[in-house]
Design a protein around this motif. Structure first.
Motif, mmCIF file in Angstrom:
data_model
loop_
_atom_site.group_PDB
_atom_site.id
_atom_site.type_symbol
_atom_site.label_atom_id
_atom_site.label_comp_id
_atom_site.label_asym_id
_atom_site.label_seq_id
_atom_site.Cartn_x
_atom_site.Cartn_y
_atom_site.Cartn_z
ATOM 1 N N LEU A 52 0.835 -1.189 0.000
ATOM 2 C CA LEU A 52 0.000 0.000 0.000
ATOM 3 C C LEU A 52 0.877 1.249 0.000
ATOM 4 N N SER A 53 0.409 2.263 -0.717
ATOM 5 C CA SER A 53 1.201 3.486 -0.851
ATOM 6 C C SER A 53 0.268 4.651 -1.119
ATOM 7 N N SER A 54 0.166 5.569 -0.173
ATOM 8 C CA SER A 54 -0.749 6.694 -0.302
ATOM 9 C C SER A 54 -0.059 7.913 -0.906
ATOM 10 N N GLN A 55 -0.807 8.636 -1.762
ATOM 11 C CA GLN A 55 -0.287 9.860 -2.379
ATOM 12 C C GLN A 55 -1.043 11.107 -1.945
ATOM 13 N N THR A 56 -2.131 10.926 -1.212
ATOM 14 C CA THR A 56 -2.976 12.051 -0.808
ATOM 15 C C THR A 56 -3.460 11.846 0.624
ATOM 16 N N GLU A 57 -4.063 12.888 1.180
ATOM 17 C CA GLU A 57 -4.625 12.759 2.527
ATOM 18 C C GLU A 57 -5.771 11.756 2.539
ATOM 19 N N LYS A 58 -6.594 11.761 1.491
ATOM 20 C CA LYS A 58 -7.680 10.787 1.430
ATOM 21 C C LYS A 58 -7.126 9.374 1.279
ATOM 22 N N GLY A 59 -5.993 9.247 0.608
ATOM 23 C CA GLY A 59 -5.328 7.950 0.524
ATOM 24 C C GLY A 59 -4.850 7.488 1.894
ATOM 25 N N ASP A 60 -4.350 8.421 2.696
ATOM 26 C CA ASP A 60 -3.929 8.087 4.058
ATOM 27 C C ASP A 60 -5.099 7.546 4.873
ATOM 28 N N ILE A 61 -6.251 8.169 4.700
ATOM 29 C CA ILE A 61 -7.445 7.746 5.442
ATOM 30 C C ILE A 61 -7.874 6.352 5.015
ATOM 31 N N ARG A 62 -7.907 6.114 3.703
ATOM 32 C CA ARG A 62 -8.295 4.780 3.223
ATOM 33 C C ARG A 62 -7.294 3.714 3.653
ATOM 34 N N LEU A 63 -6.027 4.078 3.671
ATOM 35 C CA LEU A 63 -5.008 3.130 4.119
ATOM 36 C C LEU A 63 -5.242 2.775 5.585
ATOM 37 N N ALA A 64 -5.524 3.769 6.402
ATOM 38 C CA ALA A 64 -5.791 3.520 7.821
ATOM 39 C C ALA A 64 -7.036 2.646 7.999
ATOM 40 N N MET A 65 -8.037 2.846 7.162
ATOM 41 C CA MET A 65 -9.260 2.042 7.245
ATOM 42 C C MET A 65 -8.975 0.586 6.911
#
Length: 315
Positions: free
Chosen positions: A123-136
């Motif tokens: 998993l690799s997030s590029q945005t703040e919303k990606g960070d949230i989905r990763l945490a979920m």
């Protein structure tokens, strides 16, 4: 007969999954707020009233349930305050009762790539919303170690759901239809057709015996030319113009939602396609996949009036 409880049953994934569950012979309950405007005209659907902010209401609703479907997706502007918190509250009950939860993942927590991405990709997030989905997703994985059973099915932008702003992409004209394309002609964009996605998700969940599984939807990968060919196969001429990103950019200064939308524009500029081999192999002859030209034909045929917009919506 097995019973499923759907949270977020009026949303795109939730409502389509309700249909898929009923078609698969499940008993279905939907969770709704007291005094909400949810109208259910199907006698096969049980309505359970409660407050999503109260763990006790969630716990009572989950009694005697075989599968929890998580279809909740707050507006972009509420993600920071609500997205993770809502999931955590429901997952805590799922852990306690050792239930099975089906969760619609997306591509926000995956890296862009010129090759199709499989479930083993880090998993690799590029945005703040990606960070949230990763945490979920990490919260769900943790739940699987505490007695819950978790099925995640990651998908692209939805086709075939309810009206949202992205319906502006396709408009009827006097001579056919026009596409306001959010991407350039070379870009291959990844879409997921909701009827197929939700039916396949239910089939995968039914077959799962492990505590945690992630599946990728094969979806539909389409360029502007692919859309033109799909419309032409239905004897409809499609012309392409540009989506007004400039207007979204200008108004984002005063419209918070547009600012959030712009954060995800990279998905219209870079390639991010999922490898769905695992799902296809798991489901074998039960796997559903509708071609783009049939998606267009079926969608237009279900329009009450020929001038209505093609139902293409953003995930």
């Amino acid at each position: 007969m097995k019973k499923a409880l759907v949270f977020g049953s009026t949303g795109n994934f939730g409502s389509s999954t309700v249909k898929a569950l009923l078609e698969s012979g499940w008993r279905v309950s939907v969770f709704k707020r007291t005094q909400s405007k949810l109208n259910v005209n199907d006698s096969r659907i049980e309505v359970i009233e409660g407050d999503i902010n109260h763990t006790k209401d969630i716990s009572v609703a989950c009694e005697g349930v075989d599968l929890i479907v998580y279809g909740i997706n707050p507006p972009y502007t509420q993600w920071r305050s609500n997205a993770y918190q809502l999931l955590d509250r429901i997952v805590s009950v799922v852990e306690q009762k050792k239930l099975h939860i089906l969760f619609p993942g997306n591509v926000y927590c995956l890296p862009t790539s010129n090759v199709a991405i499989d479930e083993a990709t880090p998993l690799s997030s590029q945005t703040e919303k990606g960070d949230i989905r990763l945490a979920m997703e990490q919260r769900l994985k943790k739940a699987a170690t505490k007695g819950a059973r978790v099925t995640i099915i990651r998908a692209g932008d939805f086709i075939g759901g309810q009206d949202q702003w992205f319906n502006m992409t396709f408009k009827p004209t006097k001579r056919g239809w026009k596409m306001a394309s959010p991407h350039d002609p070379q870009h291959q964009h990844f879409w997921s057709y909701l009827p197929d996605l939700c039916a396949n998700a239910i089939s995968a969940a039914e077959q799962q015996h492990t505590s945690f599984e992630v599946f990728h939807d094969v979806g539909v990968v389409a360029t502007i030319d692919d859309w033109k060919k799909a419309f032409k196969a239905n004897d409809i001429e499609l012309t392409a113009g540009r989506f007004p990103w400039w207007a979204i950019t200008c108004t984002s200064l005063v419209v918070p939602l547009f600012k959030e939308v712009l954060e995800m524009r990279y998905l219209w500029r870079s390639t991010l396609v999922l490898d769905g081999t695992k799902l296809k192999t798991t489901l074998a002859h039960n796997y559903l996949s509708t071609s783009l030209h049939k998606i267009v034909g079926d969608t237009l045929s279900h329009q009450q009036k020929p001038v209505n917009s093609l139902n293409v919506i953003n995930h």
